[in-house]
Motif scaffolding. Structure first.
Motif, PDB file in Angstrom:
ATOM      1  N   MET A   1       0.820  -1.205   0.000  1.00  0.00           N
ATOM      2  CA  MET A   1       0.000   0.000   0.000  1.00  0.00           C
ATOM      3  C   MET A   1       0.856   1.259   0.000  1.00  0.00           C
ATOM      4  SD  MET A   1      -3.014  -1.235   2.628  1.00  0.00           S
ATOM      5  CE  MET A   1      -3.918   0.315   2.583  1.00  0.00           C
TER       6      MET A   1
ATOM      7  N   THR B   1      -9.130   1.004  -1.090  1.00  0.00           N
ATOM      8  CA  THR B   1      -7.679   0.847  -1.216  1.00  0.00           C
ATOM      9  C   THR B   1      -7.300  -0.514  -1.788  1.00  0.00           C
ATOM     10  OG1 THR B   1      -7.516   0.094   1.085  1.00  0.00           O
ATOM     11  CG2 THR B   1      -7.202   2.445   0.664  1.00  0.00           C
TER      12      THR B   1
ATOM     13  N   ALA C   1      -4.366   4.166  -1.118  1.00  0.00           N
ATOM     14  CA  ALA C   1      -3.683   3.268  -0.187  1.00  0.00           C
ATOM     15  C   ALA C   1      -2.403   3.903   0.334  1.00  0.00           C
ATOM     16  CB  ALA C   1      -3.372   1.943  -0.879  1.00  0.00           C
TER      17      ALA C   1
END
Length: 218
Positions: free
Chosen positions: A130, A153, A186
């Motif tokens: 992420m 995300t 993210a």
């Protein structure tokens, strides 16, 4: 409990430092996995997932970064399914090179199998994926849903459900612009609250609060 975190000076959005060129990936859609090739990581399911995805995305490629005892089994499965052109196993790479490998991917995978019991689970790879701005497709297991927001995300699916894993990957590969937006979001989420610096401050605050309570009790 303080969850894992990342070093934001190393894990951040950016270029792939020639990883795609090195492995001849060009502009193909790439699924990535980074980690040990061990049973509890679910990596042995990836050849079958890639085989299913080739019917929907003929150019799809899986970049599997890491090594471990399951590598021979994975290599046999790749050969059995005729996926040599669709899967690259890089072996272990230096940790400082990991961010570039992650950034070479369009979607990053955390395909953990279903668990027989409840336990605390904070996979480092998910935070690193992420932080590099790559959307995650991960099993809904342990605390993954605490960091990956489904549809925002990345995508979550029932742990152990291969068809659901394939569908989640297909969803992101079919919507590359939306996948990139999820990856950007993210990275923002991680930078805002999931670095080692954030964790250090949480631990320091916790220690201070314990000290204050002990002083009051005394």
């Amino acid at each position: 409990v303080v969850a894992n975190g990342v070093d934001p000076t190393r894990f951040q959005p950016g270029g792939d430092n020639g990883v795609r060129a090195r492995y001849g990936l060009g502009d193909r859609p790439v699924l990535g996995f980074v980690g040990g090739l061990r049973p509890w990581h679910g990596v042995e399911t990836l050849p079958r997932a890639v085989a299913a995805l080739t019917a929907r995305h003929p150019g799809v490629h899986a970049l599997i970064v890491g090594d471990g005892p399951l590598r021979p089994e994975i290599e046999r499965e790749i050969a059995r399914l005729g996926l040599e052109r669709h899967v690259t196993l890089t072996g272990a790479v230096p940790h400082e090179d990991v961010p570039a490998f992650i950034r070479a991917c369009d979607v990053a995978l955390a395909p953990y199998p279903a668990a027989s019991h409840t336990f605390y689970f904070s996979p480092l790879k998910v935070y690193e994926y992420m932080a590099c701005g790559v959307p995650v497709v991960g099993a809904r297991l342990g605390q993954l849903a605490d960091v990956v927001e489904d549809g925002v995300t990345g995508r979550l699916y029932p742990a152990g459900d291969l068809d659901a894993l394939v569908d989640a990957c297909d969803d992101l590969l079919a919507r590359p612009d939306e996948a990139r937006r999820m990856g950007a979001r993210a990275a923002e989420v991680i930078a805002a609250g999931h670095t080692w610096g954030h964790n250090a401050r949480r631990v320091a605050a916790l220690a201070a609060s314990i000290g204050r309570r002990e002083a009051v009790c005394a």
